[in-house]
Design a protein around this motif. Sequence first.
Motif, PDB file in Angstrom:
ATOM      1  N   ASN A  74       0.830  -1.211   0.000  1.00 59.37           N
ATOM      2  CA  ASN A  74       0.000   0.000   0.000  1.00 59.37           C
ATOM      3  C   ASN A  74       0.862   1.257   0.000  1.00 59.37           C
ATOM      4  OD1 ASN A  74      -2.339  -1.507  -0.011  1.00 59.37           O
ATOM      5  ND2 ASN A  74      -2.655  -1.348   2.199  1.00 59.37           N
ATOM      6  N   HIS A  75       1.907   1.284   0.820  1.00 58.08           N
ATOM      7  CA  HIS A  75       2.818   2.434   0.847  1.00 58.08           C
ATOM      8  C   HIS A  75       3.495   2.618  -0.510  1.00 58.08           C
ATOM      9  CE1 HIS A  75       2.426   3.430   5.030  1.00 58.08           C
ATOM     10  NE2 HIS A  75       2.812   2.225   5.429  1.00 58.08           N
ATOM     11  N   GLU A  78       1.004   4.074  -2.985  1.00 60.99           N
ATOM     12  CA  GLU A  78       0.801   5.495  -2.684  1.00 60.99           C
ATOM     13  C   GLU A  78       1.954   6.337  -3.220  1.00 60.99           C
ATOM     14  OE1 GLU A  78      -1.500   7.520  -0.975  1.00 60.99           O
ATOM     15  OE2 GLU A  78      -2.850   5.831  -1.265  1.00 60.99           O
ATOM     16  N   SER A  82       1.710   9.155  -6.106  1.00 58.62           N
ATOM     17  CA  SER A  82       2.137  10.531  -5.831  1.00 58.62           C
ATOM     18  C   SER A  82       3.155  11.000  -6.853  1.00 58.62           C
ATOM     19  CB  SER A  82       2.737  10.633  -4.425  1.00 58.62           C
ATOM     20  OG  SER A  82       1.779  10.356  -3.457  1.00 58.62           O
TER      21      SER A  82
END
Length: 88
Positions: A74-75, A78, A82
């Motif tokens: 998930n990180h 993200e 971004s």
Amino acid sequence: MTVSRLPRATLSLKQFLQRQKILGIYRTMLRTIRQVPDEGDRKYLRDWASAEFKRNKTATDQDAIRMMITQANNHLEELQKSLALARS
């Protein structure tokens, strides 16, 4: 007397494959972090990722490890999103 070349704590196949998956996530995360334009942010993210993976290095509970893999993915997603938004 023969000496075994295997380490004392040999990983099972499942653990070995899980370890490979985790190392792959870590490498992908570091490659993605290299694309961050600001040097300060890059250093912060690199230090954060390194600290998180080292902190969880000794985890043995399979459920906790699966949860950590999910969080790492998930990180990573993200961060990739971004960076994609920043480029557009």
